[in-house]
Design a protein around this motif. Sequence first.
Motif, mmCIF file in Angstrom:
data_model
loop_
_atom_site.group_PDB
_atom_site.id
_atom_site.type_symbol
_atom_site.label_atom_id
_atom_site.label_comp_id
_atom_site.label_asym_id
_atom_site.label_seq_id
_atom_site.Cartn_x
_atom_site.Cartn_y
_atom_site.Cartn_z
ATOM 1 N N VAL A 439 52.795 24.170 62.304
ATOM 2 C CA VAL A 439 52.098 23.848 60.737
ATOM 3 C C VAL A 439 52.455 25.245 59.975
ATOM 4 O O VAL A 439 52.234 25.078 58.462
ATOM 5 C CB VAL A 439 50.885 23.473 60.632
ATOM 6 C CG1 VAL A 439 50.731 22.169 61.559
ATOM 7 C CG2 VAL A 439 49.805 24.464 61.571
ATOM 8 N N PHE A 440 52.514 26.112 60.574
ATOM 9 C CA PHE A 440 52.866 27.572 59.727
ATOM 10 C C PHE A 440 54.112 27.871 59.298
ATOM 11 O O PHE A 440 54.513 28.812 58.701
ATOM 12 C CB PHE A 440 52.310 28.750 60.496
ATOM 13 C CG PHE A 440 50.713 28.344 60.821
ATOM 14 C CD1 PHE A 440 49.715 28.273 59.428
ATOM 15 C CD2 PHE A 440 50.312 28.274 62.155
ATOM 16 C CE1 PHE A 440 48.259 27.962 59.840
ATOM 17 C CE2 PHE A 440 48.910 28.082 62.318
ATOM 18 C CZ PHE A 440 48.063 28.035 61.164
ATOM 19 N N LYS A 441 55.125 26.876 59.887
ATOM 20 C CA LYS A 441 56.523 27.051 59.413
ATOM 21 C C LYS A 441 56.843 26.970 57.844
ATOM 22 O O LYS A 441 56.018 26.015 57.404
ATOM 23 C CB LYS A 441 57.433 26.136 60.057
ATOM 24 C CG LYS A 441 57.702 26.421 61.507
ATOM 25 C CD LYS A 441 58.673 25.309 62.079
ATOM 26 C CE LYS A 441 58.807 25.487 63.694
ATOM 27 N NZ LYS A 441 59.607 24.264 64.045
ATOM 28 N N LYS A 442 57.656 27.769 57.427
ATOM 29 C CA LYS A 442 57.980 27.505 55.902
ATOM 30 C C LYS A 442 58.795 26.032 55.826
ATOM 31 O O LYS A 442 59.853 25.900 56.816
ATOM 32 C CB LYS A 442 58.899 28.480 55.299
ATOM 33 C CG LYS A 442 58.046 29.918 55.444
ATOM 34 C CD LYS A 442 56.919 29.845 54.379
ATOM 35 C CE LYS A 442 56.303 31.327 54.511
ATOM 36 N NZ LYS A 442 55.292 31.544 53.448
ATOM 37 N N VAL A 443 58.689 25.313 54.930
ATOM 38 C CA VAL A 443 59.154 24.022 54.614
ATOM 39 C C VAL A 443 60.760 24.334 54.603
ATOM 40 O O VAL A 443 61.655 23.715 55.212
ATOM 41 C CB VAL A 443 58.646 23.548 53.431
ATOM 42 C CG1 VAL A 443 59.701 22.063 53.142
ATOM 43 C CG2 VAL A 443 57.117 22.840 53.691
ATOM 44 N N ASN A 444 61.071 25.446 53.907
ATOM 45 C CA ASN A 444 62.687 25.889 53.721
ATOM 46 C C ASN A 444 63.250 25.914 55.204
ATOM 47 O O ASN A 444 64.584 25.845 55.133
ATOM 48 C CB ASN A 444 62.682 26.852 52.882
ATOM 49 C CG ASN A 444 62.656 26.698 51.436
ATOM 50 O OD1 ASN A 444 62.559 25.357 50.874
ATOM 51 N ND2 ASN A 444 62.022 27.577 50.631
ATOM 52 N N MET A 445 62.586 26.490 56.146
ATOM 53 C CA MET A 445 62.872 26.585 57.287
ATOM 54 C C MET A 445 62.959 25.452 58.314
ATOM 55 O O MET A 445 63.517 25.647 59.477
ATOM 56 C CB MET A 445 62.028 27.842 58.098
ATOM 57 C CG MET A 445 62.103 29.090 57.145
ATOM 58 S SD MET A 445 63.645 29.822 57.079
ATOM 59 C CE MET A 445 64.174 30.330 58.549
ATOM 60 N N LEU A 446 62.552 24.465 57.905
ATOM 61 C CA LEU A 446 62.571 23.219 58.774
ATOM 62 C C LEU A 446 63.883 22.592 58.933
ATOM 63 O O LEU A 446 64.649 22.536 58.077
ATOM 64 C CB LEU A 446 61.752 22.275 58.193
ATOM 65 C CG LEU A 446 60.055 22.487 58.008
ATOM 66 C CD1 LEU A 446 59.389 21.356 57.307
ATOM 67 C CD2 LEU A 446 59.441 22.813 59.330
ATOM 68 N N SER A 447 63.993 21.911 59.913
ATOM 69 C CA SER A 447 65.526 21.096 60.334
ATOM 70 C C SER A 447 65.524 19.862 59.528
ATOM 71 O O SER A 447 64.330 19.597 59.031
ATOM 72 C CB SER A 447 65.614 20.738 61.843
ATOM 73 O OG SER A 447 64.437 19.870 62.136
ATOM 74 N N GLY A 448 66.344 18.979 59.332
ATOM 75 C CA GLY A 448 66.515 17.816 58.534
ATOM 76 C C GLY A 448 65.480 17.046 59.189
ATOM 77 O O GLY A 448 65.017 16.346 58.577
#
Length: 644
Positions: A439-448
Motif C-alpha cells: 500500500v506504500f508503493k507509488k502509483v507510478n511504480m505499479l505494474s499494469g
Amino acid sequence: MIYQIHNGAVMYGAETILKNVNFEIKNNKEKIAIVGRNGCGKTTLLKLICGEIELVKRDSDEDIYIAKTGNPRIGYLKQMTFDDETVSLEDEVKKVFAPILKMQADMEELVKKMETDHSPETVERYTKLQDRFEYVGGYYYEKEYEIVLKKFGFTQEDKKKPLAEFSGGQRTKIAFVKLLLDKPDILLLDEPTNHLDMETVEWLEGYLKDYPRAVVLVSHDRMFIDNIVETVYEIEYGKVTRYSGNYSKFVELKKEAYEKQKKDYEAQQKEIKRLKDWAEQWKNTPTKVAAARSKLKAIEHMEIIESPDRYDTKSFHASFNTIRETGKDVLMVKDLGIGYDKVLERVTLDMKRGERIGIIGGNGIGKSTFLKTIVDIIKPLGGEYKYGVNVDVGYYDQQMAQYTSDKSVLDDYWDEFPRLTETEARNDLGAFLFSGDDVFKKVNMLSGGERVRLALCKIFKYGPNFLILDEPTNHMDIVGKETLESMLKDFKGSVIFVSHDRYFVKAVATRVLEFREEGVKEYRFGYSEYEEKRQKEMEEESLSFKPKEKAVSLDTLDKKAASSSNNPGKEKSKLKKKLEKIEEKISVLEEEIEKKKDELLNPEYASMYSKLTEIQTEIDAKEEELLTLMEEWGETDKELSAYE
C-alpha cells in the motif's frame, strides 16, 4: 529427454531470481506451461532455455548443468529481427521455407533420375529425403502459410507491402508467423495470446496442440494452457515445481500438496511442543537431565516443515455492497448504431437485474465502442438506449491501466474516500491484493495489473449496481483473474463486460453476445452454447499435420513399377467401380443433409433449443461424413488418373 536444466540458478547482480531449477522436456512433442505470479521469473526461465542468459557458477558439490539430446533448434520470439525492412512481408516470411524448397528441388531431380535408374541406392536416397520432407511439413507448407497469415489478420494486399509500413504490433505478429512456420524443435512462447482476438486464440490453440514439436509457453490464459499442455511448471518464491497434467490438474494437485503440508506442519509443531514441554518440566531433575537434553537434540535434528500459508492457492475475496437495488429492467437497447464515422454494428438488447453479459468477438469490430456508447462517451449513430430505475453505473475503461500519480496507493485511495479509517482503507485494498507494504508503493511504480486492481477497488467502493467493464483482466495474472471472477459471481448487481479471456467469460457470463462482421449474435445459454457451436467451425478450419499420402510422383512410380506383374486394365476397372459407388453415397448424403436443413426451418421447433441442437448435430455428423467421402473420391480419382 531432449532438454534438461539440473540444479540451475539465475542471478541479476546480487539478487537471486531463480534457484534450484530442475526443468526437463521429456520428449520431442511435450507441451509445457510455465505459470506463476507477475515478476516471479517466468520470462527469465525462457531466456535461460534459449541461451540468452547463463546459469550462475557456484562453488559447491552440486551437479549444475544444462543437457541436450542432439542439437535441438530452439525458437524464441524475441530472438527474431528483420535484417532488411524494404523486403515485402511475403518474401520475409517465405525465407523460412528455403530448406523445404531445396529438398523439393532435390526430390524432383531424383524422380527424373529414377525413370532410368532403378537402383536400390537411388530409391533409398529418395525415400529418406521424402521422409524428411514430410517431417518438416513439405506437403502442406504452402497451405499452412496462407492459413497462418490469414488467421493473424494479414490480407492478400499486405503480402506485397514492405516491412517498414507495418506497425510495431503487426511486426511482432509477422515475427510470430515466421517462428511458427519455421517449426523449431523447441518452441518458446511468452504470452502468445496477448493482443489476439478470441477467434485467433482459438485457432492458435488448435495449431499448438497439433504442433509436431515440443512447446514451452508462458501464459495467463487458463483455458488456452488447459487445452494444450500436459505438464505445468510453477515458479513460486524462486523455486520451480513440476506438475503432471494440464492447468486444472495442476490447481488440484497444488491444493492437495497444500493440505498435506498443512497437516504435516501442524503435526510437527505439536510434536516439537510436546518435546519442549517435557524437557522444560524435567530439566532440573538430576535423573532426567540427560533425557531432557536428548529431547531438545531431537528437535535440532528435525527437518523443519515450513508453514504452508505461503503456498495457499486460494484467491483473495471481497464483498462490496451496492447502495441500492435496481428495478427488474436494467438496460434496454433498440437498434443502436455504434461507431465513429460509420456504423460498425447495430445492437438490440434487453438486460434484466442480476444478469452478467459477456461480450466477445474480433478486434476493431465494435465491442469497446458499444460500451463507450452506452456510457455516453461516444454518441450513437441511430437507435436508442436507456437505463432502468435506480441504475448506478460503475464503468471501467482499458485506459485506467495507464493511470499515473505520485502518491502512494494508500494515499491515492484515501484521497478519494477520506472518511475511511486507515484500517478500512487497507482492508479494501487488501481485497484487491494490496497487502502489507504494497500500500506504500507509488502509483507510478505499479505494474499494469496493479493499476487495474486499484481502479477496480475504487469502482467497487462507490457501490454501483451495474458494472460496465472493458477488458478488466488485461494485465492481470491468474490470481488476479480468479479474484475478479469470484467477486463478480458474488456481486449483487448486474454486469456487462468485454473480454478475450475465454476462461473468465465462461466462469462469469450468464449470457454471451458475439460481435461478428455479419452482425451481433446472442447465446442465451452462455459460453457453453457458444463453445458447442464454435467447436464445429474450428474442426472444419483446423489444420491437419498428418498428410494421408506421400508424394504423388512416388505413388505413380510404384504403380508403373508394379504394372509388369499386375493387370492394369483390371485395376483401372476396379477403381472406376469404386469411384461410382462413392459418387452414389455422396448424392444420397447431400439429399439427407438438405432434408435436415429444411427441418431446421420448421416453425414448430423455433423456440425448442434442444430439438434444434439435436437436428444441427445430425447435420454436422452427415457433413463430416460427406467431407470424408469427398476426400476418398479425390484420392481414388488420383489413383485412376495414373492408369490413363
